[in-house]
Design a protein around this motif. Structure first.
Motif: not given
Lengths: 162, 174
Positions: B102-120
């Protein structure tokens, strides 16, 4: 020293206080049981039976309050530097520092791009002996200890040696 | 065991907008995804009975450095472009693997967390946040993990990172 010749039994030994104290100090330099990185492995090898640090009176103590020297053996990060400073301040005087390996001497391979590495432990605490190497072999660390003993041997109660 | 093409077509069928393309290359072909849908895509990949990607082998952040670089006061800075996160997945049952990007813009790099899927993913995401400043949304505990907590020198693995002069009175540059 003549101790083994049983000359203590009915004799008096006359020595200068300076010399006696220095001899006692340099013969039992207890070190803080403290290691950081790959240099710590070499330091442990120096303590083990083959190189036997103990023959110079160097034994690891678990508390800085019972120690005379601290061997900075490895890469010092900024996070660790604050802890080392605290350890050093807890040691009672007289205390000595051996900087072991390139990392703690000057930052070593992290000198340019190591954003987290302190470029030399001497930016935080005073260093008595620098041991070069990456990591230094046990012989080199022993040499560093002998240099430190030489320094202690020439100390005086009235004036501090360089 | 499914090939990258089969996995991609399964994903494309389910998430038409959230899955962009399959980049084919000899080792580790990867699928580019929407950073704000990656948690749903991950859950699908983990739970789908023909996929079962139960193992997040690695999660890493990357500075693509594909923006405009310009020196400001003698310091090189990068404007625009993207930061990326790579997910290396494996199914321990089917033994197939895939890489997501996944790529997010440098000025506002927001990515959804996947901790609920893989706790690691927890500490991996904290590392990517710590060193690159990628903001993982809905992460349970997004703090610095490697750098000191009071570090204010910025994100060290960004390509336009410059050392601060001092940290707690200790000189930082050589």
């Amino acid at each position: 020293m003549g101790i083994l010749d049983k000359q203590f039994d009915d004799n008096i030994i006359i020595a200068k206080v300076d010399d006696l104290f220095n001899w006692a100090r340099l013969s039992s330099l207890w070190q803080v049981g403290f290691g950081l990185a790959c240099c710590a492995i070499e330091m442990m090898a120096t303590s083990a039976s083959h190189y036997d640090f103990d023959r110079f009176g160097v034994i690891p103590r678990p508390s800085p309050r019972q120690a005379d020297i601290i061997i900075i053996s490895g890469t010092v990060t900024f996070k660790m530097a604050t802890r080392i400073k605290r350890l050093y301040e807890q040691m009672p005087d007289p205390k000595y520092v051996i900087s072991m390996g390139s990392c703690s001497n000057c930052g070593g391979p992290y000198w340019e791009h190591g954003y987290h590495v302190l470029k030399g432990i001497d930016r935080v605490i005073p260093v008595d002996v620098y041991v070069p190497g990456c990591p230094p072999r046990p012989e080199a660390l022993l040499e560093g200890l002998l240099k430190l003993q030489e320094k202690v041997r020439n100390e005086s109660m009235v004036k501090k040696s360089a | 065991m499914k090939s990258a093409e089969e996995i991609f077509s399964l994903l494309k069928e389910k998430y038409n907008d959230g899955v962009m393309e399959l980049v084919k290359q000899p080792v580790d072909p990867y699928i580019t995804c929407d950073p704000l849908l990656i948690n749903h895509i991950s859950l699908f990949l983990m739970t789908h009975e023909e996929l079962l990607f139960d193992n997040l082998m690695n999660l890493s952040g990357v500075d693509d450095a594909n923006g405009k670089s310009a020196p400001v006061n003698g310091v090189n800075t990068i404007e625009g472009g993207t930061l990326s996160v790579y997910y290396h997945l494996e199914s321990t049952k089917f033994r197939h693997k895939i890489v997501l990007r996944v790529s997010a813009p440098r000025e506002n790099p927001e990515v959804e967390s996947v901790t609920l899927v893989w706790h690691s993913a927890d500490w991996h995401e904290r590392e990517a946040f710590d060193l690159l400043g990628i903001q993982f949304l809905n992460h349970p505990d997004l703090r610095r993990i490697l750098m000191p907590e009071d570090w204010e020198g910025g994100y060290p693995l960004r390509k336009d990172y410059a050392n601060p002069e001092f940290y707690r009175g200790m000189k930082v540059p050589y």
